[in-house]
Design a protein around this motif. Structure first.
Motif, PDB file in Angstrom:
ATOM      1  N   ILE A 160       2.120  -0.399   1.630  1.00  0.00           N
ATOM      2  CA  ILE A 160       1.161  -1.240   0.894  1.00  0.00           C
ATOM      3  C   ILE A 160      -0.061  -0.422   0.484  1.00  0.00           C
ATOM      4  CG2 ILE A 160      -0.426  -3.196   1.109  1.00  0.00           C
ATOM      5  CD1 ILE A 160       1.653  -4.464   3.013  1.00  0.00           C
ATOM      6  N   THR A 207      -1.066   0.669  -3.450  1.00  0.00           N
ATOM      7  CA  THR A 207      -2.370   0.274  -3.997  1.00  0.00           C
ATOM      8  C   THR A 207      -3.175   1.484  -4.435  1.00  0.00           C
ATOM      9  OG1 THR A 207      -2.353  -1.625  -2.496  1.00  0.00           O
ATOM     10  CG2 THR A 207      -4.444  -1.083  -3.538  1.00  0.00           C
ATOM     11  N   LYS A 232      -1.729   2.950  -7.646  1.00  0.00           N
ATOM     12  CA  LYS A 232      -2.115   2.130  -8.801  1.00  0.00           C
ATOM     13  C   LYS A 232      -3.552   2.415  -9.206  1.00  0.00           C
ATOM     14  CE  LYS A 232      -1.545  -1.157 -11.860  1.00  0.00           C
ATOM     15  NZ  LYS A 232      -0.599  -1.025 -13.000  1.00  0.00           N
ATOM     16  N   ALA A 233      -4.444   2.525  -8.214  1.00  0.00           N
ATOM     17  CA  ALA A 233      -5.849   2.828  -8.498  1.00  0.00           C
ATOM     18  C   ALA A 233      -6.012   4.198  -9.142  1.00  0.00           C
ATOM     19  CB  ALA A 233      -6.674   2.749  -7.217  1.00  0.00           C
ATOM     20  N   ALA A 262      -4.823  -6.027   3.251  1.00  0.00           N
ATOM     21  CA  ALA A 262      -4.171  -5.042   2.378  1.00  0.00           C
ATOM     22  C   ALA A 262      -3.234  -5.726   1.392  1.00  0.00           C
ATOM     23  CB  ALA A 262      -3.410  -4.021   3.217  1.00  0.00           C
ATOM     24  N   ARG A 288      -5.335  -7.239  -1.359  1.00  0.00           N
ATOM     25  CA  ARG A 288      -5.776  -6.191  -2.289  1.00  0.00           C
ATOM     26  C   ARG A 288      -4.610  -5.695  -3.140  1.00  0.00           C
ATOM     27  NH1 ARG A 288      -6.951  -0.441  -1.565  1.00  0.00           N
ATOM     28  NH2 ARG A 288      -8.546   0.182  -3.067  1.00  0.00           N
ATOM     29  N   LEU A 289      -3.431  -5.619  -2.559  1.00  0.00           N
ATOM     30  CA  LEU A 289      -2.233  -5.214  -3.296  1.00  0.00           C
ATOM     31  C   LEU A 289      -1.964  -6.165  -4.451  1.00  0.00           C
ATOM     32  CD1 LEU A 289       0.506  -3.504  -3.344  1.00  0.00           C
ATOM     33  CD2 LEU A 289       1.440  -5.348  -1.934  1.00  0.00           C
ATOM     34  N   ALA A 347      -4.371  -5.713  -7.242  1.00  0.00           N
ATOM     35  CA  ALA A 347      -4.221  -4.461  -7.981  1.00  0.00           C
ATOM     36  C   ALA A 347      -3.121  -4.523  -9.038  1.00  0.00           C
ATOM     37  CB  ALA A 347      -3.910  -3.322  -7.007  1.00  0.00           C
ATOM     38  N   VAL A 372       0.065  -4.401  -8.687  1.00  0.00           N
ATOM     39  CA  VAL A 372       1.254  -3.600  -8.436  1.00  0.00           C
ATOM     40  C   VAL A 372       2.470  -4.509  -8.588  1.00  0.00           C
ATOM     41  CG1 VAL A 372       2.521  -2.290  -6.676  1.00  0.00           C
ATOM     42  CG2 VAL A 372       0.036  -2.052  -6.869  1.00  0.00           C
TER      43      VAL A 372
END
Length: 407
Positions: free
Chosen positions: A43, A47, A50-51, A189, A192-193, A196, A198
């Motif tokens: 995870i 993330t 992706k960032a 997490a 946040r994933l 993002a 994803v």
């Protein structure tokens, strides 16, 4: 008096897994990066990638974040208590120093990273007090660390008496351990994933990975995703990289969380925010903010599901007994939770992160020890590797460290 709950971790009870489901049928045919495995390392890696601007697909065979990442003890950085001289003898001073230094700094790095990402559950950082008796050569281990430029202090005599009420007379103080709430970290997490964006697919087991000189193809049943880079965060090689099984070792680790200690008992134990490591019994002990004893260790052979219930009862009693020997004042204290987690690690117990020459398009993360700090550390290494921005220290965690195991 409440009965002991066996086979379940307290952090997962306090913060249950998410209920919202991710899609279960991959609908993409290409990706910049495919991450396999959605435990905490997967995870965090997806993330971070992706960032960094990559198009990421994350595939999980079960439910995202529902595995053993939530069942960890909550203590991070316990590898700082490993035998440093043995590590240096096996790999040389440069690699041994890098491994120890990275692990010692991982708890602080995790705290900074989670705060920046607004993920709760980081807890605090704590010193490790490794009891010396009856371990031979502990003083030479402290000297070897100091010579290598690592922080280590011997604690004896009146200084030992001030540091702990534990039965013993000498110890080595090491920095770099932390106390976390793993389930809260995993939940944060996942949130946040999702934010993002994803592309995440759960209940999507990767059956095989084929590759050419140009790219790799990740097969999920009859569906295929073509990508130049696959990041495997499945903790162990398994069917996706069977030739790497010889580089990892599996074992079962046991954990206990007691009922809250009465004020007088807590004062008598006097651990405060220190983690006590009994190397002879291979057990780490600390006190949670609400006054409970948290114990972890007693590593043994991997268990089957059928073996675990009896082992949880037996090992919970064993860990409580080892703690009682060091702190007689806890007599009568009851365990509220007794559980275990299977753990995979390199032969030296340190993680293996990075590429392997047999798999030209894959990156791997094995052996993060169910440790959120090591998961964070591995995710940063993997992200740098995908972006060809590796740091010099990353190489110490690579497979070149265990090439002597080749056959």
């Amino acid at each position: 008096m409440s009965r002991t709950r066996y086979g379940v971790g307290p952090w997962a009870v306090a913060t249950p897994p998410k209920t919202k489901a991710f899609p279960t049928r991959p609908d993409v045919e290409t990706a910049d990066v495919v991450v396999v495995g959605a435990g905490l390392t997967g995870i965090l890696t997806a993330t971070a990638l992706k960032a960094a601007g990559h198009g990421v697909v994350l595939l999980e065979a079960g439910r995202v974040g529902s595995g053993y990442s939530r069942a960890a003890s909550g203590l991070t950085g316990l590898l700082v208590g490993a035998d440093y001289r043995a590590l240096e003898a096996a790999h040389g001073r440069k690699i041994a120093r890098t491994l120890m230094s990275a692990v010692a700094g991982a708890a602080g790095t995790l705290a900074t990273g989670l705060a920046k990402a607004k993920i709760p559950g980081v807890g605090d950082t704590r010193p490790l007090l490794a009891l010396a008796e009856p371990v031979k050569g502990w003083d030479r281990d402290a000297v070897a660390r100091t010579v290598a430029g690592l922080t280590a202090a011997t604690v004896t005599g009146t200084a030992f008496a001030k540091a702990t009420t534990a039965d013993g007379g000498a110890a080595m103080r090491l920095p770099g351990v932390g106390l976390t709430e793993p389930s809260r970290i995993v939940t944060g997490a996942i949130t946040r994933l999702a934010g993002a964006r994803v592309k995440v697919f759960e209940k999507s087991r990767v059956t095989r990975i084929t590759f050419t000189r140009v790219d790799a193809t990740v097969h999920v049943g009859t569906h295929a995703i073509v990508t130049p880079r696959v990041v495997i965060c499945t903790d162990a090689p398994g069917a996706l990289a069977p030739t790497l099984d010889r580089h990892v070792r599996g074992f079962e680790r046991y954990h206990v969380l007691t009922a809250p200690m009465p004020a007088a008992m807590r004062k008598a134990v006097a651990l405060g925010s220190t983690v006590l490591y009994d190397a002879a019994a291979s057990v780490a002990m600390t006190v949670t903010p609400d006054g409970r004893l948290l114990l972890t260790g007693g590593d043994g052979s991997l268990l089957t599901d059928k073996q675990r219930p009896a082992a949880h009862v037996q090992r919970t009693g064993q860990l409580m007994y080892e703690c009682l020997k060091r702190f007689p004042a806890i007599v009568g204290l009851a365990p509220e939770f007794g559980w275990s987690t299977p753990v995979v690690a390199g032969p030296d117990r340190f993680p293996l992160v990075g590429p392997h020459r047999q798999y030209p398009h894959q990156l791997f993360s094995f052996g993060t020890d169910r440790d959120p700090a090591l998961a964070w550390l591995a995710s940063r290494m993997l992200t740098r590797a995908v972006g060809h921005a590796e740091e010099a220290a990353d190489e110490a965690f690579g497979f070149s460290r265990v090439q002597e195991d080749r056959s």
